[in-house]
Design an enzyme around this catalytic site. Sequence first.
Site, PDB file in Angstrom:
ATOM      1  N   LYS A 133      64.569  20.516  33.495  1.00  7.36           N
ATOM      2  CA  LYS A 133      65.912  20.276  32.926  1.00  7.36           C
ATOM      3  C   LYS A 133      66.729  21.550  32.820  1.00  7.36           C
ATOM      4  O   LYS A 133      67.943  21.545  33.056  1.00  7.36           O
ATOM      5  CB  LYS A 133      65.804  19.609  31.556  1.00  7.36           C
ATOM      6  CG  LYS A 133      65.124  20.500  30.548  1.00  7.36           C
ATOM      7  CD  LYS A 133      64.467  19.780  29.425  1.00  7.36           C
ATOM      8  CE  LYS A 133      63.481  20.743  28.793  1.00  7.36           C
ATOM      9  NZ  LYS A 133      62.159  20.311  28.732  1.00  7.36           N
ATOM     10  N   GLY A 162      61.391  12.245  29.194  1.00  6.32           N
ATOM     11  CA  GLY A 162      60.017  11.921  29.609  1.00  6.32           C
ATOM     12  C   GLY A 162      59.885  10.647  30.400  1.00  6.32           C
ATOM     13  O   GLY A 162      60.431  10.509  31.500  1.00  6.32           O
ATOM     14  N   GLU A 218      56.705  23.579  18.664  1.00  2.98           N
ATOM     15  CA  GLU A 218      56.119  24.789  19.251  1.00  2.98           C
ATOM     16  C   GLU A 218      56.049  25.893  18.191  1.00  2.98           C
ATOM     17  O   GLU A 218      56.781  25.860  17.201  1.00  2.98           O
ATOM     18  CB  GLU A 218      57.035  25.303  20.373  1.00  2.98           C
ATOM     19  CG  GLU A 218      57.395  24.288  21.415  1.00  2.98           C
ATOM     20  CD  GLU A 218      56.449  24.305  22.606  1.00  2.98           C
ATOM     21  OE1 GLU A 218      55.642  25.241  22.700  1.00  2.98           O
ATOM     22  OE2 GLU A 218      56.525  23.373  23.407  1.00  2.98           O
ATOM     23  N   ASP A 229      67.281  22.547  24.225  1.00  7.21           N
ATOM     24  CA  ASP A 229      66.616  21.538  25.060  1.00  7.21           C
ATOM     25  C   ASP A 229      67.511  20.293  25.209  1.00  7.21           C
ATOM     26  O   ASP A 229      67.730  19.800  26.326  1.00  7.21           O
ATOM     27  CB  ASP A 229      65.269  21.171  24.395  1.00  7.21           C
ATOM     28  CG  ASP A 229      64.549  20.050  25.103  1.00  7.21           C
ATOM     29  OD1 ASP A 229      63.915  20.315  26.131  1.00  7.21           O
ATOM     30  OD2 ASP A 229      64.634  18.892  24.637  1.00  7.21           O
ATOM     31  N   LYS A 233      69.648  18.577  28.603  1.00  6.72           N
ATOM     32  CA  LYS A 233      69.553  17.157  28.958  1.00  6.72           C
ATOM     33  C   LYS A 233      70.934  16.501  28.917  1.00  6.72           C
ATOM     34  O   LYS A 233      71.259  15.665  29.774  1.00  6.72           O
ATOM     35  CB  LYS A 233      68.579  16.457  28.012  1.00  6.72           C
ATOM     36  CG  LYS A 233      67.134  16.949  28.197  1.00  6.72           C
ATOM     37  CD  LYS A 233      66.240  16.526  27.047  1.00  6.72           C
ATOM     38  CE  LYS A 233      64.800  16.989  27.252  1.00  6.72           C
ATOM     39  NZ  LYS A 233      63.969  16.853  26.060  1.00  6.72           N
TER      40      LYS A 233
END
Length: 461
Positions: A133, A162, A218, A229, A233
């Site tokens: 991505k 996903g 994380e 992130d 997307k």
Amino acid sequence: MTSATATSAPPNAGPVRQTAAAASTTDLSGSPLRVALLGCGVVGSEVARLLTEQAVDLRARVGRPLELVGIAVRRPNRSRPGIDPALFTTDAASLVTRPDVDLVIEVIGGIEPARSLILAALANGASVVTANKALLAEDGATLFTAAEQAKADLYFEAAVAGAIPIIRPLRESLVGDEITSVIGIVNGTTNFILDKMDTDGAGFAETLAEAQELGYAEADPTADVEGFDAAAKAAILASLAFHTRVTAADVYREGISEVSSSDISSAKAIGCVVKLLALCQLSDPSTSGRDRSVSVRVHPAMIPRSHPLAGVGGAYNAIFVESRSAGRLMFYGPGAGGSPTASAVLGDLVTVARNRVRGAVGPGESSYAARPVAAIGSVTTRYHLSLEVADVAGVLARIAQVFAEHDVSIQTVRQNGRGAEASLVIVTHRATDAALSATVASLHELDVVRDVTSVMRVEGE
Ligand code: HSE
């Protein structure tokens, strides 16, 4: 290096090497299509395992066997049970330019060396399946152009949400419709945290720590909690939905690290829940004429508990699409993880392999509309504001006057007095981001306003 635009295979090409031009009929010879895998982490190892485990069915679905011929890794000696160690190589560049490689799967992530390797694979005539991505959002145009020139496929279902099929619906199923809005919960980590804050009443920091302990976040959670992130997307979704080019840099972004437990309870008080949303919207034709712009933003927002996205809990993802003819569609499922992401990768792999067998290529980039991206200041939405104020005569009037001066219309006001001080919750009608920001700046200057403790957008109505 071979080129897919050549009309005949070079002498060193394997028996299955074929070009879009050469293969005009279905090839059922049974000779394998050769697959190179870049990366063998959580997703890559699952892809490698499934390629072996499901080889018989994949062969039947494609019409020819898929043969994994090499896996590029950084640490070849690391134990990866169930995968033939002879497949590992540290020389990714040589693997993707092997003349007999037909299909390349890239699951290493990041910008480089992924971009160079994908470009080399395409130049070599291979079709590419990628989950990357960040690269697509930063420089998708270069990749699409290279695929177009090579007459090869570039598929990327796994890059967004996903296992959830959303790229193909936007790129193919809905391509005859006019999509007006795509609103997604596209980051599982932040959805897990916000959902837990909503359920437990806990603060952001302690919930993040819990999510890290449970493996949902994380050790360095920046990309997830600060919305990077989701912004990548959002750029991909907006580009596909609106036939334009949107990069990650075009996306307005705010993360969830400033969301407090009192924001969550304020949302509850007005029948809402807080979610990190990726919002991709096409401007209204009545307000923007022929040159309709797009707004693309990622930020926490309150949405009514009755909205389909409000019920998306835990680390799940969902994308809510509105289009002119189809109406409202909701796509829901696991948005991350080795097995769900591998499902999306293999779906693409079978598709590009089938295309190869038929000598065809799937859809390329569709960016003909070339729409401008609206500045955040011009984007309109509703707002929820929490203020601490002095509880004296005339305060409400002075505050209402500030809203009126900036042309921001108040929908509801709720006040809780506590002696000399009071807390005030104001929900506005739709206003531009610029008008709201100016309102907040002016509120800070009022001596009766002790603090503006929170400002959050209200979406989904
Ligand atoms: N870290 C992402 C998430 C998954 O939490 O949803 C990969 O994009």
